[in-house]
Design a protein around this motif. Sequence first.
Motif, PDB file in Angstrom:
ATOM      1  N   TRP A   1     -21.671  69.825  68.502  1.00 22.56           N
ATOM      2  CA  TRP A   1     -20.254  70.040  68.163  1.00 22.56           C
ATOM      3  C   TRP A   1     -19.742  71.373  68.691  1.00 22.56           C
ATOM      4  N   ALA A   2     -20.586  72.386  68.677  1.00 18.65           N
ATOM      5  CA  ALA A   2     -20.144  73.734  69.055  1.00 18.65           C
ATOM      6  C   ALA A   2     -19.784  73.842  70.533  1.00 18.65           C
ATOM      7  N   VAL A   3     -20.600  73.262  71.405  1.00 18.88           N
ATOM      8  CA  VAL A   3     -20.345  73.398  72.848  1.00 18.88           C
ATOM      9  C   VAL A   3     -19.003  72.777  73.233  1.00 18.88           C
ATOM     10  N   PRO A   4     -18.715  71.513  72.871  1.00 19.93           N
ATOM     11  CA  PRO A   4     -17.396  70.975  73.231  1.00 19.93           C
ATOM     12  C   PRO A   4     -16.238  71.738  72.580  1.00 19.93           C
ATOM     13  N   ALA A   5     -16.439  72.200  71.350  1.00 23.09           N
ATOM     14  CA  ALA A   5     -15.374  72.963  70.682  1.00 23.09           C
ATOM     15  C   ALA A   5     -15.090  74.254  71.428  1.00 23.09           C
ATOM     16  N   VAL A   6     -16.137  74.954  71.834  1.00 26.40           N
ATOM     17  CA  VAL A   6     -15.960  76.198  72.590  1.00 26.40           C
ATOM     18  C   VAL A   6     -15.287  75.901  73.928  1.00 26.40           C
ATOM     19  N   GLU A   7     -15.681  74.819  74.576  1.00 25.66           N
ATOM     20  CA  GLU A   7     -15.073  74.475  75.868  1.00 25.66           C
ATOM     21  C   GLU A   7     -13.588  74.178  75.727  1.00 25.66           C
ATOM     22  N   ILE A   8     -13.190  73.475  74.679  1.00 26.33           N
ATOM     23  CA  ILE A   8     -11.771  73.158  74.465  1.00 26.33           C
ATOM     24  C   ILE A   8     -10.982  74.424  74.148  1.00 26.33           C
ATOM     25  N   VAL A   9     -11.496  75.243  73.244  1.00 26.90           N
ATOM     26  CA  VAL A   9     -10.804  76.497  72.901  1.00 26.90           C
ATOM     27  C   VAL A   9     -10.685  77.378  74.135  1.00 26.90           C
ATOM     28  N   LEU A  10     -11.748  77.481  74.893  1.00 26.34           N
ATOM     29  CA  LEU A  10     -11.737  78.308  76.095  1.00 26.34           C
ATOM     30  C   LEU A  10     -10.734  77.781  77.116  1.00 26.34           C
ATOM     31  N   ALA A  11     -10.655  76.475  77.285  1.00 27.01           N
ATOM     32  CA  ALA A  11      -9.681  75.888  78.205  1.00 27.01           C
ATOM     33  C   ALA A  11      -8.259  76.274  77.795  1.00 27.01           C
ATOM     34  N   LEU A  12      -7.977  76.236  76.499  1.00 30.80           N
ATOM     35  CA  LEU A  12      -6.641  76.610  76.014  1.00 30.80           C
ATOM     36  C   LEU A  12      -6.365  78.093  76.205  1.00 30.80           C
ATOM     37  N   VAL A  13      -7.374  78.922  75.959  1.00 32.98           N
ATOM     38  CA  VAL A  13      -7.205  80.371  76.135  1.00 32.98           C
ATOM     39  C   VAL A  13      -6.885  80.695  77.593  1.00 32.98           C
TER      40      VAL A  13
END
Length: 130
Positions: free
Chosen positions: A58-70
Amino acid sequence: MKVFVRKDWRSVVVEVICWLYFGLFVYAAFDKLFQFDKFVVNMGQSGMLTPYASVLGWAVPAVEIVLALVLVLNWYRLLGLYMAFSLMTMFTTYIFIVRYVMDNELCGFGTAIEKLGWGGHFVLNIFFVQ
């Protein structure tokens, strides 16, 4: 009368880099989420990630999505670029370790990237780290 804002070449390059990272991270995150069970099982089979597979699933996709938005928010773009560099360095290091140090080659990378094989995946990551 139209007003054209002229951007220098550096800001255009940064914009392109951010959107390339955005596409990469969004694709990778949703691919992992759509094939969540496969992703977690593959990570669980990797010796060094086995104890963390369910959390990282769960953490890796969540970090990837947040990072994409940032990366697409101008106020946080520099932070996003540092974060993207760090994440890609970690992913590249993981690929290097699995490819050249471990006996078995297991990974949970995305469907399209999976077709590249280990060498192609490593080259793609090096491209994004540059």
